[in-house]
Design a protein around this motif. Structure first.
Motif, short mmCIF file in Angstrom:
data_model
loop_
_atom_site.label_atom_id
_atom_site.label_comp_id
_atom_site.label_asym_id
_atom_site.label_seq_id
_atom_site.Cartn_x
_atom_site.Cartn_y
_atom_site.Cartn_z
N ARG A 97 2.00 1.70 -3.33
CA ARG A 97 0.47 2.65 -4.30
C ARG A 97 0.52 3.87 -4.37
NH1 ARG A 97 -2.16 -0.91 -2.20
NH2 ARG A 97 -2.20 -2.06 -4.05
N SER B 30 1.50 3.77 -12.14
CA SER B 30 0.50 3.38 -13.00
C SER B 30 0.34 3.54 -14.13
CB SER B 30 -0.65 4.24 -12.38
OG SER B 30 -0.10 6.15 -11.72
N ASP C 25 0.79 -0.85 0.14
CA ASP C 25 0.24 -0.30 -0.12
C ASP C 25 0.69 1.38 0.17
OD1 ASP C 25 -1.99 -1.38 0.07
OD2 ASP C 25 -2.84 -1.39 2.33
#
Length: 301
Positions: free
Chosen positions: A213, A219, A210
């Motif tokens: 991320r 991304s 987490d």
């Protein structure tokens, strides 16, 4: 290369292509063609391919999932071997596991945590493959590959395969013997894990995943951490303090989320990224007197 391709195809050892765009095989989506691209479907297939390449004096380059790799737009001459599907086997024995170089590191950490095996939680958010992690002694959160590796099977440029012990790997911060005096690439590795509380291990790994991320721009196409941390300082903090987050050269941009990441924002070229790396190095040296060294592997033909 056409004749070599035919020989390899006759062996039925995996995927064989000519002039394969390596931008398809790096997480930053940059990289020119490989003269000959081989993705073996087994260790045996790899060995057969190496025999033919060696007989024909074709230079060899090995890649994994391409997460810590920046390849020139001119591509790579000779043969590129990808440690991917087919080299992602796993064998468990007591608290040791033997894993193929193509096995995704995050998947391995996840699978082992769910079995209550400790030692790999630090890798919960590290992209890339086992082979690449061994090569660069990948790590995070106070641990790294050197803490759990028993031995690694290494492919050397002359086509030979040899097992090296943890001691022989000569690990240090984001470095192994494979980058220096004994240049080579990991084909498979044996890790020593520990028995632990399944719930605690899963929670620890989730926390690390987490964190990655939330703080890193995965991304977007990127190559991971660009610079090694000049400890006790941290590369990302130095870049951030200089106000360089978001700074852009053509299609390459310093991430606004993390200062030690460069993202491919708009069809960036190898030269765009290299220009940005040079700009960061010069700015940090001028302002802080700190010499920055790249963690990402830069490959020029």
């Amino acid at each position: 290369m056409e004749e070599i391709k035919k020989q390899l195809e006759e062996l039925n050892i995996g995927k064989i292509t000519l002039n394969e765009p390596l931008s398809k095989h790096t997480t930053i989506k940059i990289g020119g063609p490989a003269d000959l691209f081989i993705e073996p479907d087994s260790i045996e297939g790899l060995e057969q391919a190496l025999t033919i390449l060696k007989e024909n004096d074709i230079p060899i380059r090995v890649i994994g999932r391409g997460s810590n790799l920046l390849i020139a737009d001119e591509g790579i001459r000779g043969a590129v071997i990808k440690m991917g599907r087919g080299l992602d086997h796993i064998e468990e024995s007591d608290h040791q596991i033997k894993v193929g170089a193509g096995y995704p590191l995050v998947k391995l950490a996840t699978v082992m945590s769910r079995k209550g095996k400790g030692g790999l939680a630090f890798a919960g958010g590290i992209p890339g493959s086992v082979g690449g992690a061994v090569y660069m002694n990948a790590g995070a959160h106070g641990s790294d590959v050197s803490k759990i590796l028993v031995k690694a099977r290494i492919l050397f440029p002359d086509g030979t395969l040899e097992w090296l012990s943890n001691e022989e790997m000569k690990f240090s911060y984001r470095t192994s013997v494979l980058q220096n005096e004994r240049k080579g690439f990991c084909v498979e590795a044996v890790f020593q894990l520990t028995e632990g509380d399944k719930a605690e291990i899963v929670q620890e790994m989730k926390k690390y995943k987490d964190y990655r991320r939330e703080t890193q721009p995965w991304s977007n196409p990127c190559c991971g951490s660009v610079f090694r941390n000049p400890l006790p300082k941290h590369a990302g903090k130095l870049v951030e303090d200089l106000g360089l987050k978001g700074y852009q050269i053509n299609g390459a941009k310093i991430s606004e989320l993390h200062g030690n990441f460069i993202v491919n924002d708009d069809e960036a070229t190898f030269q765009d990224v290299m220009a940005l790396i040079t700009h960061i190095k010069e700015a940090v040296l001028e302002n802080y007197g700190v010499q920055m060294h790249t963690e990402v592997e830069i490959v020029r033909s």
